[in-house]
Design a protein around this motif. Sequence first.
Motif, PDB file in Angstrom:
ATOM      1  N   PHE A 283       0.831  -1.202   0.000  1.00 45.69           N
ATOM      2  CA  PHE A 283       0.000   0.000   0.000  1.00 45.69           C
ATOM      3  C   PHE A 283       0.871   1.261   0.000  1.00 45.69           C
ATOM      4  N   GLY A 284       1.960   1.244   0.755  1.00 43.63           N
ATOM      5  CA  GLY A 284       2.836   2.410   0.766  1.00 43.63           C
ATOM      6  C   GLY A 284       3.415   2.700  -0.608  1.00 43.63           C
ATOM      7  N   ALA A 285       3.786   1.648  -1.331  1.00 41.83           N
ATOM      8  CA  ALA A 285       4.417   1.820  -2.640  1.00 41.83           C
ATOM      9  C   ALA A 285       3.444   2.347  -3.686  1.00 41.83           C
ATOM     10  N   ILE A 286       2.181   1.962  -3.603  1.00 45.40           N
ATOM     11  CA  ILE A 286       1.218   2.477  -4.584  1.00 45.40           C
ATOM     12  C   ILE A 286       0.775   3.885  -4.213  1.00 45.40           C
ATOM     13  N   PHE A 287       0.581   4.146  -2.932  1.00 44.62           N
ATOM     14  CA  PHE A 287       0.115   5.474  -2.522  1.00 44.62           C
ATOM     15  C   PHE A 287       1.196   6.545  -2.664  1.00 44.62           C
ATOM     16  N   VAL A 288       2.465   6.173  -2.608  1.00 45.46           N
ATOM     17  CA  VAL A 288       3.521   7.174  -2.727  1.00 45.46           C
ATOM     18  C   VAL A 288       3.621   7.701  -4.151  1.00 45.46           C
ATOM     19  N   ARG A 289       3.051   6.972  -5.100  1.00 46.54           N
ATOM     20  CA  ARG A 289       3.117   7.397  -6.505  1.00 46.54           C
ATOM     21  C   ARG A 289       2.108   8.496  -6.835  1.00 46.54           C
ATOM     22  N   ASP A 295      -0.295  11.035   2.391  1.00 49.81           N
ATOM     23  CA  ASP A 295      -0.563  10.831   3.808  1.00 49.81           C
ATOM     24  C   ASP A 295      -0.789   9.356   4.110  1.00 49.81           C
ATOM     25  N   LEU A 296      -1.485   8.661   3.208  1.00 47.69           N
ATOM     26  CA  LEU A 296      -1.693   7.223   3.390  1.00 47.69           C
ATOM     27  C   LEU A 296      -0.393   6.455   3.199  1.00 47.69           C
ATOM     28  N   ALA A 297       0.406   6.856   2.223  1.00 46.00           N
ATOM     29  CA  ALA A 297       1.702   6.201   2.023  1.00 46.00           C
ATOM     30  C   ALA A 297       2.546   6.304   3.288  1.00 46.00           C
ATOM     31  N   ALA A 298       2.592   7.490   3.874  1.00 43.05           N
ATOM     32  CA  ALA A 298       3.382   7.689   5.090  1.00 43.05           C
ATOM     33  C   ALA A 298       2.845   6.839   6.233  1.00 43.05           C
ATOM     34  N   ARG A 299       1.531   6.770   6.348  1.00 40.08           N
ATOM     35  CA  ARG A 299       0.928   5.983   7.419  1.00 40.08           C
ATOM     36  C   ARG A 299       1.357   4.515   7.323  1.00 40.08           C
ATOM     37  N   HIS A 300       1.418   3.986   6.105  1.00 35.32           N
ATOM     38  CA  HIS A 300       1.792   2.587   5.943  1.00 35.32           C
ATOM     39  C   HIS A 300       3.298   2.380   6.121  1.00 35.32           C
ATOM     40  N   LEU A 301       4.103   3.261   5.570  1.00 34.80           N
ATOM     41  CA  LEU A 301       5.545   3.043   5.634  1.00 34.80           C
ATOM     42  C   LEU A 301       6.115   3.314   7.017  1.00 34.80           C
ATOM     43  N   ARG A 302       5.355   3.987   7.865  1.00 32.37           N
ATOM     44  CA  ARG A 302       5.782   4.108   9.271  1.00 32.37           C
ATOM     45  C   ARG A 302       5.652   2.774  10.003  1.00 32.37           C
ATOM     46  N   ALA A 325      14.340   3.725   0.478  1.00 32.76           N
ATOM     47  CA  ALA A 325      14.910   4.934   1.076  1.00 32.76           C
ATOM     48  C   ALA A 325      14.469   6.179   0.311  1.00 32.76           C
ATOM     49  N   ALA A 326      14.392   6.076  -1.023  1.00 33.35           N
ATOM     50  CA  ALA A 326      13.941   7.215  -1.820  1.00 33.35           C
ATOM     51  C   ALA A 326      12.491   7.561  -1.512  1.00 33.35           C
ATOM     52  N   ALA A 327      11.665   6.530  -1.307  1.00 29.89           N
ATOM     53  CA  ALA A 327      10.262   6.782  -0.958  1.00 29.89           C
ATOM     54  C   ALA A 327      10.156   7.473   0.394  1.00 29.89           C
ATOM     55  N   LEU A 328      10.957   7.047   1.352  1.00 30.88           N
ATOM     56  CA  LEU A 328      10.959   7.721   2.657  1.00 30.88           C
ATOM     57  C   LEU A 328      11.347   9.186   2.505  1.00 30.88           C
ATOM     58  N   GLY A 329      12.351   9.441   1.669  1.00 32.84           N
ATOM     59  CA  GLY A 329      12.763  10.813   1.448  1.00 32.84           C
ATOM     60  C   GLY A 329      11.672  11.644   0.796  1.00 32.84           C
ATOM     61  N   ARG A 330      10.983  11.040  -0.150  1.00 37.25           N
ATOM     62  CA  ARG A 330       9.899  11.757  -0.827  1.00 37.25           C
ATOM     63  C   ARG A 330       8.784  12.130   0.155  1.00 37.25           C
ATOM     64  N   LEU A 331       8.567  11.272   1.139  1.00 43.42           N
ATOM     65  CA  LEU A 331       7.527  11.515   2.136  1.00 43.42           C
ATOM     66  C   LEU A 331       8.044  12.292   3.343  1.00 43.42           C
ATOM     67  N   LEU A 333       9.974  11.215   5.674  1.00 45.68           N
ATOM     68  CA  LEU A 333       9.916  10.376   6.871  1.00 45.68           C
ATOM     69  C   LEU A 333      11.325  10.107   7.370  1.00 45.68           C
ATOM     70  N   PRO A 334      11.519  10.014   8.674  1.00 47.28           N
ATOM     71  CA  PRO A 334      12.845   9.707   9.217  1.00 47.28           C
ATOM     72  C   PRO A 334      13.264   8.289   8.877  1.00 47.28           C
ATOM     73  N   PHE A 335      14.563   8.084   8.783  1.00 47.06           N
ATOM     74  CA  PHE A 335      15.076   6.750   8.503  1.00 47.06           C
ATOM     75  C   PHE A 335      14.800   5.859   9.702  1.00 47.06           C
ATOM     76  N   PRO A 336      14.245   4.663   9.491  1.00 54.06           N
ATOM     77  CA  PRO A 336      13.821   3.822  10.616  1.00 54.06           C
ATOM     78  C   PRO A 336      14.955   2.968  11.177  1.00 54.06           C
ATOM     79  N   SER A 337      14.679   2.358  12.315  1.00 49.86           N
ATOM     80  CA  SER A 337      15.575   1.367  12.901  1.00 49.86           C
ATOM     81  C   SER A 337      14.786   0.099  13.159  1.00 49.86           C
ATOM     82  N   ASP A 338      15.508  -0.984  13.467  1.00 46.61           N
ATOM     83  CA  ASP A 338      14.826  -2.243  13.746  1.00 46.61           C
ATOM     84  C   ASP A 338      13.956  -2.123  14.999  1.00 46.61           C
ATOM     85  N   ASP A 339      14.366  -1.303  15.939  1.00 48.14           N
ATOM     86  CA  ASP A 339      13.572  -1.112  17.153  1.00 48.14           C
ATOM     87  C   ASP A 339      12.201  -0.539  16.826  1.00 48.14           C
ATOM     88  N   ASP A 340      12.145   0.299  15.781  1.00 48.95           N
ATOM     89  CA  ASP A 340      10.849   0.876  15.392  1.00 48.95           C
ATOM     90  C   ASP A 340       9.854  -0.211  15.034  1.00 48.95           C
TER      91      ASP A 340
END
Length: 344
Positions: A283-289, A295-302, A325-331, A333-340
């Motif tokens: 869902f994140g990959a389709i909504f980011v396009r 907003d929905l893309a960000a919600r999913h990729l978080r 990583a490019a999609a995160l930059g476009r949105l 969004l901060p770079f995630p960690s495994d703890d997230d």
Amino acid sequence: MRIFRRRKGERPARGTLIVGRAWKDVALDAAVEAVQEGYLSAGTVLLGETHRDPELRSLRLDALSRAAVGRSQAIAQLLDGDHDRADVLLWLGRTVIDEAWVIRGGSLAESVGEDRFKLFFATLSGAHDPLMEAARLRPEDPVPWESMIWLAMGMQFDRLEEDAIWDEVVSRSATLFSAHWARLQSLAAKWGGSHEEMFAHAREAVALAPPGHPLTAMLALAHLEHLLAEERRLVEENKVVAYVRFGLKYFSDQVVGELKDAERRWTAHARPHPRDVEAHHLFGAIFVREPTTHDLAARHLRQVGNRVGRGAPWGYLGDPAEEFAAALGRLRLPFPSDDDLLML
């Protein structure tokens, strides 16, 4: 010369992104690493915990089989021990399938040489008997039949044979996420199907999905397949203007509306599921396009932490880590960690 090579201690990580592990299963992380080091009993233990959960069984089988590529003969030797025979046969059959697809590569058929195709077919055929025996030993298990979908695609079974395999799956588990993914691929134009058949299957999956089930992400996958197929065709035909127009006009109110409806059918009542991370990526990959759905893309990729699959959706576009990583930059969004991911 060895076809399958693995560097000792190799981990599927690039920077802070972990590639190839799109799940929240900590036990599976440990088992994958153990199997990659040759400790195959870790795989049988993990599969032994899944006899009553086809969704978890299919996820763990996918991961353990990829981890065991190049070790199918060692898995076969487990049949002489005291391991669950159905588990070992299932793992063996799926690993042989994965080994065959590594031999073939991910290119379109016209770019695969004759010698490589011969080796691919010869290897792939070896998966049939273990999978059928696994299905016989556990007649209620849909996962051997799901694996048969991939075998049928590679061996170029006719549609009647593929339909019969699909009937075996749905008679045991009508909403198995990974099986619907495989079936969608088998119906795609690139495998001899059509966009119409693929979308019909995706929309049927949405209708079948109980509220809160990530199976609705099949619609996102279908749209991604269609987009990429058409964009590839336009590039190959050197139709630059048509390429730009296609991307700009694709996300009509109807397309966005049905994607949002499918997304809500899952997220409004979401329950924990082994395939959550993969569905969020789709869902994140389709909504980011589409800018209006960022907003929905960000919600999913978080929701995915730093876990990225090797294939769809990001692997379709290029290097999966770089594309994610490019999609995160476009949105923004901060770079995630495994703890997230583990805290979600």
